[in-house]
Design an enzyme around this catalytic site. Structure first.
Site, PDB file in Angstrom:
ATOM      1  CD  GLU A  95       1.551  36.302 -21.997  1.00 40.84           C
ATOM      2  OE1 GLU A  95       0.748  37.087 -21.575  1.00 40.84           O
ATOM      3  OE2 GLU A  95       2.621  36.089 -21.147  1.00 40.84           O
ATOM      4  CB  ALA A 127      -5.937  37.312 -24.695  1.00 39.43           C
ATOM      5  N   GLY A 142      -2.009  38.632 -19.985  1.00 36.64           N
ATOM      6  CA  GLY A 142      -2.659  39.898 -20.132  1.00 36.64           C
ATOM      7  C   GLY A 142      -3.355  40.689 -18.933  1.00 36.64           C
ATOM      8  CD  GLU A 178       1.351  41.431 -21.391  1.00 36.47           C
ATOM      9  OE1 GLU A 178       2.128  42.095 -21.970  1.00 36.47           O
ATOM     10  OE2 GLU A 178       0.290  41.159 -21.870  1.00 36.47           O
TER      11      GLU A 178
END
Length: 257
Positions: free
Chosen positions: A131, A63, A108, A111
């Site tokens: 994160e 992100a 992400g 992920e």
């Protein structure tokens, strides 16, 4: 600019994340990923999906942190929803999904690779879930999917301690299934996808369901379901085609039905 470039090669769909310079995710690109996976599921001629990143440096950096700079909880909830829906759709893809990790896979970006069935990393790739370093947590399946692959200890090292792993370490941890030379992840992923096309797509779909169900379903429940789904394959055209093609010593003509 198209955030996700789609290309169909035979029975394989290639999705390329395209948001330079780091192929970061936005609400729009996450919604687009979910839409494309849904469309591919409805396409009976697609048996495999390969996901990679545009360029040579990044698979995806996750992100864009500017999205969370204002501390808006409403915005955070919306983005978490988009991440969850997109990556869970990818995890539920009916065929085989392969991540061709061609560079940094962070947050992400890792992920989305974790949501794939198989991961092939180039030798220069670096992977992390950083994160907590910026006061957040991996909310798109990271805590669960990473733990399922590498175990609790290394999941805690990567998430709680912020450790990055290179491709060699990722292979030893079983975070990735193969390490290849720089620039060759996509070709290797496509070669593996070609092998998928030799399998019955009907069989692949239910086998994948069973393997993933084993993460949460007790063995005593999974084994009867396995037998039930085996019998269920006899309702498909692919079952008869596969057995008869073998007996006739010819290549099977799958219809995914």
């Amino acid at each position: 600019m198209t955030a996700i470039i789609e290309k169909i090669v035979g029975h394989t769909a290639v999705l390329t994340m395209n948001n330079p310079p780091a192929n970061t995710w936005t609400a729009e690109s996450l919604q687009l990923l979910k839409q494309k996976v849904t469309e591919l599921n409805a396409n009976k001629s697609i048996y495999a999906l390969v996901l990679t990143g545009e360029g040579e440096k990044f698979f995806s950096a996750g992100a864009d942190l500017k999205l969370f700079a204002d501390g808006d909880k409403g915005n955070a909830a919306t983005m978490a929803k988009h991440f969850g829906e997109a990556f869970e759709a990818l995890s539920g893809f009916g065929g085989v999904s392969i991540a061709a990790i061609n560079g940094y896979a962070m947050g992400g970006g890792l992920e989305v690779a974790l949501a794939c069935d198989i991961r092939i990393a180039e030798e220069q790739a670096v992977m992390a879930l950083p994160e907590a370093t910026v006061g957040l947590l991996p909310c798109a399946g990271g805590t669960q999917n990473l733990t399922a692959l590498v175990g609790e200890g290394w999941a805690k090292r990567m998430i709680l301690c912020g450790e990055r792993v290179d491709a060699t370490k990722a292979l030893s941890l079983r975070l990735v299934e193969e390490v290849v030379a720089k620039g060759s992840a996509l070709d290797s992923a496509m070669a593996l996808a070609d092998k998928v096309a030799n399998q019955s797509p009907s069989s692949v779909t239910v086998c994948k369901q069973l393997i993933q169900a084993g993460r949460a379903m007790p063995r005593s429940q999974a084994l009867p379901v396995e037998r039930e789904l085996f019998v269920g394959l006899f309702d498909t055209d692919d079952q008869a085609e596969g057995v008869n093609a073998f007996l006739d010593k010819r290549k099977a003509n799958w219809t995914n039905s």
